[in-house]
Design an enzyme around this catalytic site. Structure first.
Site, PDB file in Angstrom:
ATOM      1  N   SER A 147       0.735  -1.108  -0.186  1.00  0.00           N
ATOM      2  CA  SER A 147      -0.033   0.051   0.024  1.00  0.00           C
ATOM      3  C   SER A 147       0.852   1.182  -0.020  1.00  0.00           C
ATOM      4  CB  SER A 147      -0.964   0.131   1.386  1.00  0.00           C
ATOM      5  OG  SER A 147      -1.471   1.277   1.584  1.00  0.00           O
ATOM      6  N   THR A 194      27.063  37.616  32.454  1.00  0.00           N
ATOM      7  CA  THR A 194      25.771  37.186  32.787  1.00  0.00           C
ATOM      8  C   THR A 194      24.954  38.411  32.512  1.00  0.00           C
ATOM      9  OG1 THR A 194      25.893  37.605  35.253  1.00  0.00           O
ATOM     10  CG2 THR A 194      26.672  35.333  34.129  1.00  0.00           C
ATOM     11  N   SER A 325      30.482  44.407   3.481  1.00  0.00           N
ATOM     12  CA  SER A 325      29.577  45.694   3.262  1.00  0.00           C
ATOM     13  C   SER A 325      29.883  46.177   1.716  1.00  0.00           C
ATOM     14  CB  SER A 325      29.894  46.803   4.404  1.00  0.00           C
ATOM     15  OG  SER A 325      29.518  48.049   4.015  1.00  0.00           O
TER      16      SER A 325
END
Length: 454
Positions: A147, A194, A325
């Site tokens: 199938s 942090t 750039s």
């Protein structure tokens, strides 16, 4: 008026829905043609997935061998089917797979495309006419005992396993490169951060060691998820009952598939579950998503650590691969990390499709399994390519800005942290509030000699 030139370029095929013109040189037939007309929208054709085509051919070859042994088809038909499958496995005839991989119908177009191409190539080999469906018929013979459901389910998992083997090579190379870079930078003191604020003194290699660890962990989880899809439903036909396939075929077809593919596969314990649920694919996709999220974090970190060079962190140098750039002469942008980030964005999008396919399956067959599988293949292919570039053109060439790192390592907050470890949080908090930075640095430099004990 009859267009005789068109008649020479096409052949007529018919089914229950009428007559259709099919290109004369096409190895596919009317069912594929109807799918191309009715079910195409994405521009992503099956021919763009050669690994999946080969997996489908592997399944069809195994089915032909099992059907022959079970007495479903005779040896001459089986030999012709196997010959056609072998040509697909060698990379031939892939240009005839034109169906849209994101079609409706639970994968029917995929299965019929491969059935028709194999049948027509087999009939050519037997000196018959393409499009005649004789002596090899696409459904009666190529699709015998199968199938769409169990064929595509099995072939997709086989394709994912084989595509993963390529991604794994790249992941191992990245892990090794990250580990080597961590060791290289282990004697470079710098500053941690942090909440995007200065933190304690660390070695740059410790940060890079964290990158190596998370990639290794995500790789191990992905590898386990890949192992979990080695259980397949070939022989279960549509919904797992096996109706339409003789018992002997069902008993031997997976064994034949293992022999041909060289992949250790086994039959799913519950074939009804296999037809209904694709959470095994959902797990792979989620692991790819977690890997992508971790890689985004790493690539963003590299952009920050290399930022500047004068007004940013500038702790590392990324390899210069091209002008950054069209406006600023000499400006070099982190284009490789940014490419990886966008690749990972795409992987996250692929995962959303896979999870949607998992969520929207109904009753006895999840018809969206094909969309899930294709998006997993897309995610793995994008990661394989972008990570290969990232490792070779970026990570392997990263260098530390040692002078800058040393300046940062000896900054104010690292000094405060070291004083806190010696004199306690409360005392050092009081000094920070009452004394200037220069006074606190003097305290640190002189080992606490200037401390006002009052």
């Amino acid at each position: 008026m009859i267009n005789r030139e068109k008649l020479l370029e096409t052949r007529q095929e018919s089914d229950a829905f009428g007559v259709l013109e099919v290109p004369n040189d096409a190895l596919y037939g009317i069912q594929t043609s109807r799918s191309i007309q009715n079910l195409s929208f994405s521009g992503r054709m099956l021919k763009q997935y050669p690994g999946y085509i080969k997996s489908l051919a592997t399944v069809k070859k195994a089915a032909a061998l099992a059907n022959c042994e079970a007495g479903v088809i005779d040896h001459s038909i089986a030999d012709a089917i196997i010959h056609a499958c072998d040509e697909l496995l060698m990379g031939k005839d892939h240009e005839h797979f034109l169906i849209d991989v994101l079609h409706g119908g639970g994968g029917i177009a995929t299965n019929m495309n491969v059935n028709e191409v194999i049948a027509n190539r087999a009939n050519e080999w037997l000196k018959s006419v393409v499009g005649s469906n004789y002596p090899v018929h696409p459904t009666d013979h190529v699709n015998a005992s199968q199938s769409t459901s169990d064929v595509c389910h099995t072939a997709m998992r086989l394709a994912i396993i084989q595509y993963y083997s390529m991604l794994e090579i790249v992941l191992i190379e990245l892990e090794n490169t990250m580990s080597a870079k961590a060791q290289q930078f282990m004697d470079v003191p710098t500053i941690s951060r942090t909440c995007m604020q200065d933190g304690m003194r660390i070695q740059l290699g410790e940060t890079f060691g964290g990158y190596a660890a998370v990639v290794k962990r995500r790789h191990e989880s992905l590898r386990q998820a890949i192992l979990d899809i080695s259980s397949i439903n070939l022989g279960g036909t549509v919904i797992g009952s096996g109706v339409g396939a003789p018992l002997h075929y069902r008993q031997i077809v997976v064994e034949k598939l293992c022999e041909i593919s060289g992949v250790a596969l086994h039959k799913r314990e519950n074939l009804f579950d296999a037809a209904q649920n694709l959470d095994d694919l959902g797990n792979i996709s989620k692991q790819l998503s977690l890997l992508a999220s971790s890689l985004i974090k790493i690539a963003k970190d590299l952009r920050l650590l290399a930022s500047g060079p004068e007004a940013g962190l500038s702790e590392i140098y990324l390899p210069e691969v091209q002008a950054g750039s069209s406006f600023f002469p000499g400006k070099i942008n982190p284009v490789i990390p940014e490419t990886l980030i966008q690749s990972c964005f795409q992987v996250l999008g692929c995962d959303r499709v896979v999870q949607a396919a998992l969520e929207h399956g109904e009753l006895d067959l999840n018809i969206y399994e094909g969309a899930a599988g294709i998006n997993i293949l897309d995610a793995m292919m994008m990661l394989e390519k972008s990570l290969s570039l990232f490792t070779a053109k970026c990570f392997s060439g990263i260098e530390a800005n040692v002078e800058r790192c040393e300046v940062l390592a000896n900054g104010f907050i690292p000094i405060v942290v070291e004083l806190k470890e010696k004199y306690g949080y409360s005392s050092v908090s009081k000094w920070v509030k009452e004394k200037s930075k220069e006074e606190i640095k003097a305290i640190y430099k002189n080992g606490g000699a200037y401390i006002d004990e009052s």
